[in-house]
Design an enzyme around this catalytic site. Structure first.
Site, PDB file in Angstrom:
ATOM      1  N   SER A  49       8.752 -18.012  12.402  1.00 17.49           N
ATOM      2  CA  SER A  49       8.152 -16.675  12.308  1.00 17.49           C
ATOM      3  C   SER A  49       7.757 -16.291  10.888  1.00 17.49           C
ATOM      4  O   SER A  49       6.808 -15.532  10.689  1.00 17.49           O
ATOM      5  CB  SER A  49       9.111 -15.623  12.877  1.00 17.49           C
ATOM      6  OG  SER A  49      10.344 -15.623  12.168  1.00 17.49           O
ATOM      7  N   TYR A  71      27.359 -21.621   2.428  1.00 15.27           N
ATOM      8  CA  TYR A  71      25.993 -22.057   2.748  1.00 15.27           C
ATOM      9  C   TYR A  71      25.766 -23.481   2.255  1.00 15.27           C
ATOM     10  O   TYR A  71      25.228 -24.325   2.988  1.00 15.27           O
ATOM     11  CB  TYR A  71      24.982 -21.103   2.115  1.00 15.27           C
ATOM     12  CG  TYR A  71      23.557 -21.606   2.145  1.00 15.27           C
ATOM     13  CD1 TYR A  71      22.818 -21.587   3.324  1.00 15.27           C
ATOM     14  CD2 TYR A  71      22.952 -22.116   0.995  1.00 15.27           C
ATOM     15  CE1 TYR A  71      21.512 -22.052   3.357  1.00 15.27           C
ATOM     16  CE2 TYR A  71      21.655 -22.579   1.020  1.00 15.27           C
ATOM     17  CZ  TYR A  71      20.940 -22.550   2.204  1.00 15.27           C
ATOM     18  OH  TYR A  71      19.651 -23.022   2.231  1.00 15.27           O
TER      19      TYR A  71
END
Length: 263
Positions: free
Chosen positions: A15, A161
């Site tokens: 997106s 992360y």
């Protein structure tokens, strides 16, 4: 890219940012691109832009929550029904939360594991099975990794992360070995960018937009289109070539830090 015209690519997280740039580039080169995200409004807009631009390929938006395995399996089933299967799988979706190792919330850690590791593994498995059952021996699985998957960033907010991206590094090498053992010519590639100017930092530091903006103002960053160009380069490589790309913005270079390795 001529041999990929009319063939099917799946791009996760399509997106915005890198995913959107990759989807656009592949459509421009004539591929059928299934772009998935939890919110497909922006993908639908991008699909219309690609059509208006007269690109030879097509972009097919698909709503999918990558934290939900059933939705991933349903997506692959729909691709099989409508488009025969996946020839190229680009595992682009990824996210980061400010959840340090000593004080982070389990919920945030789990979300990073679900998207950055498990979704990538599930999509890889399903893409390979799709190729195998159709006797596709020239497919390609590309993982969008990070320089954080090769070095630990000196910031507590990034440590978990980075751990998930170290997992991507390990899984890509494991995948390469398993593909070799299976005696297939399906290729596996990991692309590890440095800082890319996208919405990533603003989502990561969603409570501190000034901090997010500072990330991109501190150096000359890579652009999403740079990563899309790397992917078209990888896909264009001769069938006997495997490529791994580590990249980082120019102002971050140190000796041996930026390299393009072919093995």
């Amino acid at each position: 890219m001529e041999r990929w015209k009319g063939r099917v690519a799946l791009v996760t997280g399509a997106s915005v940012g890198i995913g959107a740039a990759v989807a656009r580039a592949l459509v421009q080169h004539g591929m059928k691109v299934v772009g998935c995200a939890r919110n497909v409004d922006k993908i639908e807009k991008l699909a219309a832009e690609c059509q208006s631009a007269g690109y030879s390929g097509t972009l097919i938006p698909y709503k999918c929550d990558l934290c939900n395995e059933e939705e991933i399996l349903s997506m692959f089933s729909a691709i099989k029904t409508l488009h025969q299967g996946v020839d190229v799988c680009i595992n682009n979706a990824g996210l980061a939360h400010n959840e340090p190792l000593l004080s982070g919330r389990t919920e945030g850690w789990r979300n990073m594991i679900d998207v950055n590791i498990l979704a990538l593994a599930i999509c890889t498995r399903e893409a390979y099975q799709s190729m195998k059952e159709r006797h596709v021996d020239d497919g390609h699985i590309i993982n969008i990794n990070s320089m954080g998957g090769h070095r630990m960033v000196p910031s507590a907010d990034e440590h978990f992360y980075c751990a998930t991206k170290y997992a991507v590094t390990a899984m890509t090498e494991g995948l390469r070995q398993e593909l070799r053992e299976a005696k297939t010519h399906i290729r596996a590639t990991s692309i590890s960018p440095g800082i890319v100017e996208t919405e990533f930092a603003f989502r990561h530091h969603n409570s501190d937009p000034e901090r997010a903006a500072a990330v991109y103002e501190s150096i000359k960053c890579l652009k999403a289109e740079d990563i899309a160009s790397a992917i078209t380069y990888v896909l264009s490589a001769p069938a006997h070539v495997q490529v791994i790309i580590h990249s980082t913005p120019v102002h971050q270079l140190t000796s041996g830090e930026t390299k393009s390795c072919v093995f």
